[in-house]
Design a protein around this motif. Sequence first.
Motif, PDB file in Angstrom:
ATOM      1  N   GLU A  37       5.354 -13.198  -3.421  1.00 44.99           N
ATOM      2  CA  GLU A  37       4.240 -13.934  -2.831  1.00 44.99           C
ATOM      3  C   GLU A  37       4.681 -14.694  -1.576  1.00 44.99           C
ATOM      4  OE1 GLU A  37       1.841 -16.218  -5.463  1.00 44.99           O
ATOM      5  OE2 GLU A  37       2.018 -14.773  -7.107  1.00 44.99           O
ATOM      6  N   SER A  38       5.929 -15.132  -1.576  1.00 44.22           N
ATOM      7  CA  SER A  38       6.429 -15.833  -0.390  1.00 44.22           C
ATOM      8  C   SER A  38       6.534 -14.887   0.801  1.00 44.22           C
ATOM      9  CB  SER A  38       7.781 -16.484  -0.679  1.00 44.22           C
ATOM     10  OG  SER A  38       8.749 -15.505  -1.021  1.00 44.22           O
ATOM     11  N   ASN A  39       6.875 -13.620   0.537  1.00 42.09           N
ATOM     12  CA  ASN A  39       6.950 -12.653   1.628  1.00 42.09           C
ATOM     13  C   ASN A  39       5.558 -12.330   2.159  1.00 42.09           C
ATOM     14  OD1 ASN A  39       8.303 -10.807   3.398  1.00 42.09           O
ATOM     15  ND2 ASN A  39       7.600  -9.129   2.088  1.00 42.09           N
ATOM     16  N   GLY A  50       0.797  -1.226   0.000  1.00 39.51           N
ATOM     17  CA  GLY A  50       0.000   0.000   0.000  1.00 39.51           C
ATOM     18  C   GLY A  50       0.822   1.265   0.000  1.00 39.51           C
ATOM     19  N   LEU A  51       2.113   1.147   0.258  1.00 41.87           N
ATOM     20  CA  LEU A  51       2.983   2.328   0.313  1.00 41.87           C
ATOM     21  C   LEU A  51       3.942   2.392  -0.865  1.00 41.87           C
ATOM     22  CD1 LEU A  51       3.807   2.370   4.144  1.00 41.87           C
ATOM     23  CD2 LEU A  51       2.022   3.610   2.933  1.00 41.87           C
ATOM     24  N   TRP A  52       3.670   1.623  -1.921  1.00 43.26           N
ATOM     25  CA  TRP A  52       4.588   1.603  -3.058  1.00 43.26           C
ATOM     26  C   TRP A  52       4.701   2.965  -3.737  1.00 43.26           C
ATOM     27  CZ3 TRP A  52       3.089  -3.703  -5.663  1.00 43.26           C
ATOM     28  CH2 TRP A  52       3.728  -4.741  -4.958  1.00 43.26           C
ATOM     29  N   ARG A  53       3.654   3.771  -3.679  1.00 37.51           N
ATOM     30  CA  ARG A  53       3.735   5.088  -4.314  1.00 37.51           C
ATOM     31  C   ARG A  53       4.827   5.930  -3.655  1.00 37.51           C
ATOM     32  NH1 ARG A  53      -1.418   8.967  -5.471  1.00 37.51           N
ATOM     33  NH2 ARG A  53      -1.871   8.543  -3.271  1.00 37.51           N
ATOM     34  N   LYS A  54       5.048   5.714  -2.355  1.00 38.77           N
ATOM     35  CA  LYS A  54       6.096   6.461  -1.649  1.00 38.77           C
ATOM     36  C   LYS A  54       7.461   5.815  -1.795  1.00 38.77           C
ATOM     37  CE  LYS A  54       3.283   8.637   1.944  1.00 38.77           C
ATOM     38  NZ  LYS A  54       3.121   8.868   3.399  1.00 38.77           N
ATOM     39  N   ASP A  55       7.492   4.522  -2.145  1.00 34.14           N
ATOM     40  CA  ASP A  55       8.761   3.793  -2.227  1.00 34.14           C
ATOM     41  C   ASP A  55       8.670   2.777  -3.359  1.00 34.14           C
ATOM     42  OD1 ASP A  55      11.189   2.593  -1.824  1.00 34.14           O
ATOM     43  OD2 ASP A  55      10.677   1.671   0.100  1.00 34.14           O
ATOM     44  N   GLU A  56       8.906   3.242  -4.580  1.00 36.18           N
ATOM     45  CA  GLU A  56       8.774   2.367  -5.746  1.00 36.18           C
ATOM     46  C   GLU A  56       9.737   1.184  -5.698  1.00 36.18           C
ATOM     47  OE1 GLU A  56       8.745   3.894  -9.648  1.00 36.18           O
ATOM     48  OE2 GLU A  56       7.411   5.567  -9.193  1.00 36.18           O
ATOM     49  N   GLN A  57      10.912   1.388  -5.135  1.00 30.51           N
ATOM     50  CA  GLN A  57      11.898   0.303  -5.112  1.00 30.51           C
ATOM     51  C   GLN A  57      11.397  -0.894  -4.307  1.00 30.51           C
ATOM     52  OE1 GLN A  57      15.608   1.928  -3.742  1.00 30.51           O
ATOM     53  NE2 GLN A  57      16.044   2.934  -5.690  1.00 30.51           N
ATOM     54  N   ALA A  58      10.465  -0.640  -3.398  1.00 23.12           N
ATOM     55  CA  ALA A  58       9.928  -1.738  -2.588  1.00 23.12           C
ATOM     56  C   ALA A  58       9.163  -2.746  -3.435  1.00 23.12           C
ATOM     57  CB  ALA A  58       9.024  -1.180  -1.490  1.00 23.12           C
ATOM     58  N   ILE A  59       8.705  -2.320  -4.630  1.00 27.59           N
ATOM     59  CA  ILE A  59       8.010  -3.251  -5.525  1.00 27.59           C
ATOM     60  C   ILE A  59       8.924  -4.412  -5.891  1.00 27.59           C
ATOM     61  CG2 ILE A  59       6.933  -3.508  -7.797  1.00 27.59           C
ATOM     62  CD1 ILE A  59       6.043  -0.616  -7.621  1.00 27.59           C
ATOM     63  N   ASP A  60      10.198  -4.093  -6.148  1.00 30.72           N
ATOM     64  CA  ASP A  60      11.141  -5.140  -6.552  1.00 30.72           C
ATOM     65  C   ASP A  60      11.427  -6.122  -5.422  1.00 30.72           C
ATOM     66  OD1 ASP A  60      11.356  -3.958  -9.071  1.00 30.72           O
ATOM     67  OD2 ASP A  60      12.943  -2.610  -8.396  1.00 30.72           O
ATOM     68  N   GLU A  61      11.167  -5.704  -4.178  1.00 30.90           N
ATOM     69  CA  GLU A  61      11.427  -6.572  -3.032  1.00 30.90           C
ATOM     70  C   GLU A  61      10.204  -7.409  -2.667  1.00 30.90           C
ATOM     71  OE1 GLU A  61      12.667  -3.915   0.039  1.00 30.90           O
ATOM     72  OE2 GLU A  61      14.344  -3.105  -1.132  1.00 30.90           O
TER      73      GLU A  61
END
Length: 450
Positions: A194-196, A180-191
């Motif tokens: 589904e296992s997480n 839900g916070l990807w807009r503030k931290d796009e790099q988190a998308i790469d991290e």
Amino acid sequence: MTSLPQHVFDTAPDWNEDAYVMAHQQAPPVSVRLNPLKPSTAFPEMQRVPWSANGLYLPERPSFTLDPLFHGGAYYVQEASSMFVEQAFQQHVSRSQPLKVLDLCAAPGGKSTLLASLLRADDLLVSNEVIQTRASILVENMTRWGQMNTWVTNNDPKDFGRATGFFDAMLVDAPCSGSGLWRKDEQAIDEWSESNVQLCSERQQRILADALPALKKDGVLIYATCSYSVAENERIVDWLVTEMNMTALRVDCDAAWGVTETQSPQHKAWGYRFYPWKAKGEGFFLAVLRKNDGLVTDSLYQSSTKQKAKAKQDAALQQQMQAYFNTDIELFQHQDMIYAVHPEHKAYVDSMRGAFYIKKAGTAMGTMLKELVPEHDLALSVHLAEGVSRIALSRDEALHYLKKESVRTGDGYKGWHVATYEGVGLGWGKWMPNRMNNYLPKHYRIRMDL
């Protein structure tokens, strides 16, 4: 923006990937929440966050670091969607008696300061954070907020099993995958993976199972995440209904708010989603549930003759310290530090000190040498008596004070005073002729250039 992982949210209610992508091409809204017990001139005539009495949207992000009112706790910078906790609490937590509330995963303190603003003086809020460094940040933010009925602990959720049936309400803003916070931290998308998500879901169940014994029968749980994943949201609500014998409660929402009401796959239990293309805020999920079984414990503590004798022995100190407050207090000491608590909460001090790692309890007043050497906590307290001497600083003076520099050294002031800006306390100073010692704690000081 970075492309989304394929089929991430196919099962999310009302998911719209095109709208999601468009929303994430826009800057996230900036929002703050005012401290109702520290009225100030901060942000007049701003657009209101509709689900929060004190929430405001700002047209752009200012430099909060260079605003003395931020350092004095006149407001908290908080994402607007998460302020929806206010609606859940106001609509479903009974106010028939003094409340005991636990914010289990509280750092950095946004939701704890919100809850604190909803409480009465004789209510008690325990804000907990298991990670020690984050617990220290939580202490700083609760100190800025200035209320005596907010305590901070540094414990694992399982430790709250020692407080069986004690809390009337519990907020669990659970660790999650953070989509839900990807807009503030796009790099988190790469991290993201589904296992997480599965790992987070299992951790959320473990945290809830460990802590829920502390919620009394008929107590209210507010469960929240900043994730879009059904596995961390609606399926957790189903698990709470099935395994923890809880009942989901419906929250009334104005249709204009843009909140998406959902129902869980198994039990059709209520939940509330914030999508950035529908509501003015970031991705967020919340559910409210009532606990159907368990114990009800009114006290963790039984008074003793020894403790009553000590209270009588401290009567002179009690009278001296009472002069610093505009409300009744009780005292306790830990090592050399003197603390003030609401009289209703003195009964919990010894039992909680024995069961939890307490980082902050009530208001830290200071240490007694030839006189009271006052603590920063006292200067920022909303309960500070009007008779305590204050020195009003200009904005420029306030910023230099907050850099831990001397201010107003030639005006003939003498003794201890609270440095203030627009009536909001910033910290202590001790003035002598032509000299001032700045007692702002080092870790609170501004480090950037003015």
